[in-house]
Design a protein around this motif. Structure first.
Motif, PDB file in Angstrom:
ATOM      1  N   ALA A 173       0.835  -1.211   0.000  1.00 13.72           N
ATOM      2  CA  ALA A 173       0.000   0.000   0.000  1.00 13.72           C
ATOM      3  C   ALA A 173       0.867   1.257   0.000  1.00 13.72           C
ATOM      4  N   GLN A 174       1.948   1.225   0.775  1.00 19.15           N
ATOM      5  CA  GLN A 174       2.853   2.378   0.804  1.00 19.15           C
ATOM      6  C   GLN A 174       3.509   2.581  -0.563  1.00 19.15           C
ATOM      7  N   TRP A 175       3.936   1.507  -1.210  1.00 24.72           N
ATOM      8  CA  TRP A 175       4.555   1.619  -2.534  1.00 24.72           C
ATOM      9  C   TRP A 175       3.561   2.110  -3.580  1.00 24.72           C
ATOM     10  N   GLN A 176       2.307   1.690  -3.472  1.00 23.47           N
ATOM     11  CA  GLN A 176       1.300   2.166  -4.423  1.00 23.47           C
ATOM     12  C   GLN A 176       1.031   3.657  -4.239  1.00 23.47           C
ATOM     13  N   ALA A 177       1.005   4.124  -3.002  1.00 22.18           N
ATOM     14  CA  ALA A 177       0.826   5.564  -2.746  1.00 22.18           C
ATOM     15  C   ALA A 177       2.024   6.352  -3.281  1.00 22.18           C
ATOM     16  N   GLN A 178       3.238   5.818  -3.063  1.00 27.96           N
ATOM     17  CA  GLN A 178       4.429   6.489  -3.584  1.00 27.96           C
ATOM     18  C   GLN A 178       4.425   6.485  -5.112  1.00 27.96           C
ATOM     19  N   LYS A 179       3.906   5.436  -5.709  1.00 29.48           N
ATOM     20  CA  LYS A 179       3.818   5.363  -7.173  1.00 29.48           C
ATOM     21  C   LYS A 179       2.897   6.457  -7.706  1.00 29.48           C
ATOM     22  N   ARG A 180       1.746   6.649  -7.066  1.00 31.77           N
ATOM     23  CA  ARG A 180       0.824   7.719  -7.484  1.00 31.77           C
ATOM     24  C   ARG A 180       1.483   9.096  -7.340  1.00 31.77           C
TER      25      ARG A 180
END
Length: 199
Positions: A181-188
């Motif tokens: 979830a943290q990586w997906q937020a950083q990706k956005r």
């Protein structure tokens, strides 16, 4: 009769006022504040680009110039620096985005940026710690199950070992899900940064 008197007095009033017009004098001019400006007023020269002046073609004050004359040549060192900074930021964000795409797909090899290599190793270290606790909890659970089936320990003690074991199993998946979830937020955020650099 009264009407005639009123009519006559009105006509006499108009005749007297017309006759006195040349005698009465009214001032026609008025005074007010104002600013007198020269037609050849100083004009400020503003550069669109900031930088250092290389060539100056202005020799004296009040020099006549025409539209299109080159007055100053300014270096665009600041623009070049900003452009190189923007290019380096763009390449850095692109590398981060590639790493984040790999990480969100579960591909942990070939990461380019140190930040995500550290985050991946920290996640794997947490999982390894929990897995070592899980293997110990599994042994305790198997032992408690055997003892419970033999009637040596009560159900409450068996349940304690069982829930400890299940808690550690869910903790591993929770660590993975939180990091994903943290990586997906950083990706956005990285995609947003790349879009803002492009505009």
């Amino acid at each position: 009769m009264v009407l005639r008197l009123i009519y006559t007095s009105i006509i006499v009033f108009f005749l007297i006022s017309i006759c006195t017009l040349p005698i009465i004098s009214l001032p026609i001019s008025t005074s007010s504040r104002g600013v007198i400006r020269s037609q050849t007023e100083n004009t400020k020269i503003v550069s669109v680009v900031g930088g250092r002046v290389i060539t100056n073609d202005l020799q004296r004050n009040n020099q006549q110039i025409k539209q299109g004359d080159t007055l100053l040549v300014v270096t665009a060192e600041q623009l070049d620096t900003q452009k190189s900074l923007q290019n380096s930021q763009s390449s850095d964000y692109s590398a981060q985005l590639q790493d984040l795409n790999r990480l969100t797909r579960g591909q942990y090899g070939g990461l380019q940026t140190g930040q995500y290599q550290r985050e991946l190793s920290a996640m794997q270290e947490k999982i390894a710690q929990v897995q070592s606790q899980l293997s110990l909890a599994k042994k305790d659970y198997d032992r408690a199950l055997l003892l419970y089936n033999q009637g040596v320990i009560p159900r409450a003690e068996y349940d304690k070992f069982y829930y400890d074991y299940q808690n550690l199993k869910t903790q591993i998946s929770s660590i993975r899900e939180q990091q994903l979830a943290q990586w997906q937020a950083q990706k956005r955020d990285t995609e947003r940064q790349i879009r803002s650099l492009g505009s």
